[in-house]
Each structure stands twice: as C-alpha cells, then as structure tokens.
Scaffold this active site. Structure first.
Site, mmCIF file in Angstrom:
data_model
loop_
_atom_site.group_PDB
_atom_site.id
_atom_site.type_symbol
_atom_site.label_atom_id
_atom_site.label_comp_id
_atom_site.label_asym_id
_atom_site.label_seq_id
_atom_site.Cartn_x
_atom_site.Cartn_y
_atom_site.Cartn_z
ATOM 1 N N ASP A 336 0.840 -1.184 0.000
ATOM 2 C CA ASP A 336 0.000 0.000 0.000
ATOM 3 C C ASP A 336 0.887 1.250 0.000
ATOM 4 O OD1 ASP A 336 -2.680 1.291 0.481
ATOM 5 O OD2 ASP A 336 -1.620 1.978 2.274
ATOM 6 N N GLU A 366 1.488 0.267 -5.031
ATOM 7 C CA GLU A 366 1.012 1.540 -5.562
ATOM 8 C C GLU A 366 2.184 2.527 -5.637
ATOM 9 O OE1 GLU A 366 -3.409 2.261 -3.911
ATOM 10 O OE2 GLU A 366 -1.904 2.076 -2.340
#
Length: 780
Positions: A336, A366
C-alpha cells in the site's frame, strides 16, 4: 532519537517460545528500564472492546544488552499466557505496550499472546505446497476482501465473512453454478490478492455478527495495529489467539489445493496510531518521519508515515514479509502507498524473498503517496526498472476508463483520441516506465474509487436511472435508510436480460477488462467484475458494510454469459504465452501494430511470440458504437476466431478466409493462425534487389495489394550480390504494389509507387528490382 542510533541485526526479536523456556527480546535503545508483564488472561474489556488497565500482571525486569536490546529468559511453559512490555523513559514516563513483533494477540490486539505455533497448524500443513508457477508472467490477479467473499446472506456460506469460508467447497446457486472458492477455480485466476488480513484496529472483534442488533462492523483494514498477526474479526473465535492462525492457514491450504496462490496486501507505510502503538514507546522519535520542526509528516493522509529508510524500520519490514512467506506460506505482497517506502527497502524485500524464500513470489504496489512526504527516495513509477518488482499502471487505467470517480471517459467508456495511450499499455509500458512487461500491474478498477460497473453507468449518464444516491462513510449523505436505498435501486436497468452481451453497458465493461486480460504485463481484476458487481455508486466503500460491499452470488446466474467470457479470456491468456512476454525485446520483435486510430487498436503477435503454439495472433479492440471493417494480413490456412463479441476462449469459433474482418461495435476480437490445416491456393513472389554499392543494411520493401493490406517485408539474406525476400499472396491476387525504402521511410529508392502484374502468374515468379530504376524485371 537520532536516526543513526544503534541497530540490531538478529532475527529473534519478539517472543521465541519453546515448552521449556521463552526468550523475550525488545529493541528499545533509549529506554531507561524495561519490564516484562505476564498475565493469566486477556484482561478486562470495556464497552468499546478495549483493555485499558495493564498493571495486574507479574512484572519481571529485563536485562539491557548491546545494540539496544532488552532481554529476558523465562524457564517453563508459558503457552496460553499473555504479556506486554512496561517501558520507562528517562523523563519518568511509563508505558505498557504490546510487542511490536507479536505473533499472536488477544481479541482486538489488546495484549500479546504466547502460544505454541505448532499446535495451531492445520492437518497437512507441513505438506502444503505453492501451486507450480514459472513466475510473474503467468499471473492473473483477483483483488478480494475477505468479508465480501462470503457475506452474501443468500449464498449459503456457513462461515460468513471468515477465513474459513474459503474452505467451503461444493457450494452452488439455484441453477447449479459454482460459487465461493469453486468459482475462483472455475474462473481460472492464479492469485487471490486479499485486502489487509493482518490485525487492524477499526473493527471490534468482540462484536457478534449474529446478534441481529446492527450491521456488523466493516473496514477494508488499512489501519494497521499488529502487522504480524492475522485479523481476529475474520476468525470464528477471536478470543482464542491460536484460532485466527489456524483458520488463516486453513484458508491458504484451501486456495493452494485449488491451484490458487495468495497475495497479501501489506501496509508498512503508516500505523493506525502513533501514541497507542508499540513503535513510538519502544523507540521514541525513530519509527516515524517528522519535519524540521519535529512534527509528524502525513504522506499517508491519515496522520503519520513510517520512516522505512531507517535501518530498524527497514529490518522490521524485511522480518515481517519473511515471516508471512515462511510461516503462513503467503505467495506475494502488494504494498500500500509504495511511494512512501524508500526504493532501497522494496529492493531488499524483493531480493531477499526471491533469494531466500521462493523466486516465484510476486511483489508489487502503488507507486504513489497519499500526500506530501519528505522522503527523497520515493518508490514511484520507473523506480522499479530492473529491480524485480512491479507497480500499478495508472496511465493504462486512465486511458481505459477515464478518471476514477467522476464522469471523465476513457477508450472503453466513450472518449476518442486515446488509442496511442491504450497501445502503450498493451505493450506492457515498455516505452513508458518499464524495462519489462513484468513490471506493470494492468487494471481498470480496484477497491478504491468507483468499481467498474458503477463507473460505466456514470460515464453513460445512467446513474440516476439506476437510482443511486450519494453514500459517504457508510451512510446516505441526505439521510434515510441505506438499505431502502439499495433495495429501491436498479443497477442493471440498462441490461437486456434476453441478450446480455448485446447491452452497451455490458459491452463497455467487458471491453475494458478484455483489453487488460490480453495485454502484456500482469493483469488484475477486482472481485465480482465477472459478475457485473455494483457498489450502488459508492466510490469509497471502506466502511459501508456488507449491504454495499458483498459479492451477490446470484449475479452469476443472472449474468452467466459475462462470467463465461471472463473465464474464456483467462483460459486464452493462460494457455498462450504470446500474451505474457517477459522482455521489451520480445515485445518489440513480436508485436506489430495493424491499426491505432479511429477508436480502434489492432495488432499482431507474430512469429510464435514467446514460444506460443500459434504462429500469429491478431487482437482487435473496437471502441466505436458502430462495427468496423479491418484489413488483416493474408493467411495460407485462414484465420480462426477465438474471441468475438459474444464468446471467448482458445478454441476456434469460426474460420475466416477473407483478408478483412468485421468487428462489432464496442467489442474485441482475437484471431489466430496455426501451422497445419488445409492450405489455400496461393502464389509466391521472390524479390531480388540489386544495388551498385552492394549496401543493403536497413533497406526493406513496403508492399500492398489484394489480400495483403500494407506491410513491411524484410530482405532475409544477400545472394550473388542481391538482397532477397519472398512473400506469399492469395491465388486471386492480380497486382501488388511496392516501394523500396530505408528503415522507416528515411529514404526511398524511387519516389513513385511501383507495381507487379500477377494476373497471369501461377505458382512462383521471381522479379528483379534494380536501384534507381522505375522498371521491374520478371526473370522467371
């Protein structure tokens, strides 16, 4: 604390348990005193599900060692007991905190627990094996939330919202369609990517799902508490620390036995709380980034960010992912907000896992942040080049669907002029930000933002028709009953249930993911997209509960043709390596663009790309609201259709013997050419090109004509001072045109188009092209 303070490189932090002794080690380099507090039970919970009093334990002083380590050896069997650390600072402060390296915890993570991990292994755990896989090129990812998978009240799951729901086989809908884990196996995905399954803060694990008093608490889980312990709300009994461990492992085994690997969504960029968590108490000022004034920085958007570039924070991450991979047999990690984690840490994670655990583990994340950060070495798009991990491709995402929450359109949702951006994504971004297609995660939607069906409805102006109302934080913004709003809505009003695949909204949704599943790179789909899943227009459903988030398994029966299409595309991809090339060189050699304009992208994967059994494959995406007619290269045996507007797979649906194909509106098509089969009548033209200087490097033919389309023909060798090339054309071809050119039109041998008359030719003819001459000589 100085960020260059003493470090420890041992792999034994936390509690190392055996039946005869337990050894406790905590890294707290600036603590004045550390005491181990042992407890007989989990403590007394208040109405909010928290334990606030921890002074009731047996307290034993720990010894300070080198490298900031506090140590205690306790003789005897402590299994079943709980513990915390009492940390005293030079300023007189006293804090009771759980172990940062906790392997087991009480309900809601209030205290660390001591257990015999071996006692909580399911039967057969030692024989559990990862499903065979060459590497990331074989992956088809499926992003899923544990609770969403099984919370449908009408689906018949015994363990709704729990890890154990993945162990339930044989579940069927009323038409006999497989649901649950059998559905995942039937769909053909290779990896289930689970949203956070470590212990997170914002769901009260003591809440009874079956109480009937209210909707069960819900969260996606991006609020970390204990990063090395499974989440208790997904266990059948969170009050027994070993149950969540057992049931997590049962889930892993169940997936592995179905041939599916598990990706774990990890959140090492921030924690739910600074003051309430263990890191700040153990090492004040070390684990979190701060600005020049000493204030916590907020690149995560939720109030803090971990300083991953510091040695002991990096070590924690390395230790944690290794632990999940080894202890729980996890098959990969999605990071994340990877932009908040320094590239050196991600690189070390990747290298360590591939070298010391399994080279087929997949690491991706990400490549962005949630706000401003002082981190210099952010892991953004491009930083992954050649480092063995992948990043999300938001360029491709935007080109396909438009913006994430608004009415902005993309290629599949109605925007013109995006063909080149789509083609770049199709190529695995090898001319954008990757060195290899294996470095890009291709997707249209994930848990964040509008899901695919709701996004299509919005771009087509159908949101109001569907009856969607504005939802925020699990509630209607204008008040009223969310359940009534859901029941009164009709997300599928635009669908013709007599011809599901003919509905425009269905076509657009299927086209978007059809492009993802046939592009170079690692494809990901969001759970339920193969069932036209809706979230009733909620673009941020992180706490909206089962009512919004659950996968409604009745949709498999309702939209079976859509499911079959997804399954067929996944079968095609898995069985044909041309769709998952591993290098830029392969893409440049084997991917030939046929059209990239007029809302159409078409290309050929040629010459047994990546060792494929099919000689040539043509892929066409038509984003127009009308059918198109596209010239395709001549094939001696004809082109077989594997994918059309209604059906998908890797078997022939029909045979085309024309040199053009009609592609219906808002659809895709995949054609293939095999070796073998009945050859069609043909002619062959042998070209000999003669230059006085004898220099042929870079020169090639640009040819066109009946049954050909425009194409490049390269000279394959030089014989007797002449460059030689050959081509085969349909027997009915009467004339072909050609130009001799240098590379990609750097120069032309003769400016005018030249032609060869084949109207009276049968079999083979040889022609001589002499440099500078406008004439062509037939020499046989």
């Amino acid at each position: 604390m100085n960020e260059h303070t003493t470090v420890y490189d041992g792999r034994d932090l936390g509690c190392t348990y055996s039946k005869t002794e337990s050894i406790f080690k905590l890294w707290a380099p600036d603590a004045a005193k550390v005491t181990l507090a042992l407890y007989q039970d989990a403590g007394n919970y208040n109405a909010a599900g928290e334990v606030t009093v921890h002074t009731d334990g047996l307290e034993i002083g720990m010894k300070s060692l080198n490298n900031g380590i506090w140590f205690l050896r306790f003789y005897g069997d402590l299994a079943g007991r709980y513990y915390m650390y009492k940390i005293e600072g030079d300023d007189g402060s006293i804090r009771y905190v759980a172990d940062p390296y906790s392997r087991a915890v009480s309900a809601n993570g209030s205290r660390s627990a001591i257990i015999n991990m071996q006692n909580w292994n399911p039967s057969g755990w030692e024989e559990d094996q990862r499903p065979p896989m060459r590497g990331a090129q074989d992956a088809v990812l499926y992003e899923l939330h544990v609770r969403d998978f099984s919370s449908d009240p009408d689906a018949g799951f015994q363990y709704k919202g729990k890890f154990k729901a993945f162990t339930e086989t044989g579940l069927r809908d009323r038409d006999g369609n497989a649901i649950g884990i059998d559905h995942l196996a039937e769909l053909g995905v290779t990896h289930v990517h689970l949203l956070p399954v470590f212990d997170f803060k914002t769901v009260n694990e003591l809440q009874d799902d079956d109480s009937g008093s209210s909707e069960p608490e819900y969260n996606w889980g991006y609020d970390p508490q204990h990063l090395n312990v499974p989440e208790g709300s997904y266990a059948t009994d969170p009050t027994v620390p070993g149950v969540r461990i057992l049931e997590f492992k049962e889930m892993v085994m169940a997936l592995h036995r179905k041939g599916i690997r598990l990706i774990m969504d990890v959140v090492y960029n921030h924690t739910y709380s600074v003051e309430q968590g263990p890191f700040e108490a153990a090492a004040p000022g070390y684990f979190y980034r701060r600005d020049a004034e000493g204030r916590l920085t907020n690149g995560s958007g939720v109030g803090n960010e971990l300083a991953t570039e510091r040695p002991m924070v990096r070590k924690y991450i390395l230790d944690s992912v290794r632990y999940w991979a080894e202890e729980y047999h996890v098959d990969g990690f999605r990071f994340d907000l990877m932009g908040l984690i320094d590239t050196g840490t991600i690189e070390q994670v990747t290298e360590m896992l591939h070298r010391e655990v399994d080279p087929s583990l997949i690491i991706y994340g990400e490549p962005w942040t949630g706000g401003e950060t002082p981190l210099q070495q952010q892991t953004l798009k491009g930083t992954q080049r050649g480092r063995g991990f992948a990043v999300f491709n938001d360029h491709f995402r935007g080109a396909l669907k438009g913006d994430s929450d608004g009415g902005g359109k993309g290629f599949a949702t109605g925007q013109q002029g995006l063909e080149s951006a789509v083609l770049e994504g199709v190529k695995g971004a090898v001319h954008d930000f990757t060195d290899s297609p294996l470095e890009t995660i291709n997707y249209v939607t994930v848990h964040d933002n509008l899901n695919l069906w709701d996004k299509v409805l919005l771009t087509q102006g159908l949101r109001d028709e569907a009856g969607f109302r504005e939802i925020r934080d699990g509630r209607l913004t204008d008040g009223g009953s969310l359940r009534e709003a859901v029941e009164q809505s009709d997300p599928y009003r635009s669908v013709d249930h007599d011809h599901i695949m003919g509905s425009e909204t269905v076509k657009r949704a299927v086209l978007a993911n059809g492009i993802v599943l046939t592009s170079q790179g690692i494809p990901m789909i969001q759970a339920g997209e193969e069932l036209l899943r809706t979230k009733y227009g909620d673009h941020n459903s992180y706490r909206s509960g089962d009512l919004i988030n659950t996968i409604r398994w009745q949709n498999k029966r309702r939209f079976k043709p859509v499911f079959d299409y997804y399954r067929g595309l996944i079968t095609l991809r898995k069985n044909h390596p041309a769709f998952h090339m591993t290098s830029r060189e392969q893409v440049e050699k084997h991917l030939e663009v046929l059209r990239c304009r007029d809302n159409t992208v078409a290309y050929r994967l040629k010459d047994f790309a990546n060792g494929d059994t099919w000689k040539n494959i043509i892929v066409i995406y038509n984003a127009n609201r009308d059918q198109i007619r596209l010239d395709i290269p001549f094939s001696i045996t004809g082109w077989k259709v594997a994918v059309n507007a209604e059906h998908a797979g890797d078997q022939a649906l029909e045979l085309l013997v024309d040199e053009a194909v009609t592609v219906p509106a808002l659809s895709m098509m995949v054609l293939y050419e095999e070796i073998g089969g009945t050859p069609r009548p043909t002619k062959r033209v042998d070209f000999q090109y003669e230059r006085p200087d004898g220099k042929y490097e870079g020169w090639n033919l640009w040819v066109w004509g009946t049954g050909l389309g425009e194409q490049r023909l390269d000279f394959v060798q030089v014989e007797h001072g002449r460059a030689v090339a050959s081509m085969t054309v349909p027997a009915y071809t009467k004339r072909i045109g050609y130009i001799v050119r240098l590379n990609e039109w750097e120069a032309k041998d003769v400016d005018e188009d030249r032609y060869i008359d084949l109207s009276h030719i049968q079999g083979t003819t040889t022609v001589l092209i002499q440099s500078g001459s406008e004439l062509v000589k037939r020499i046989s």
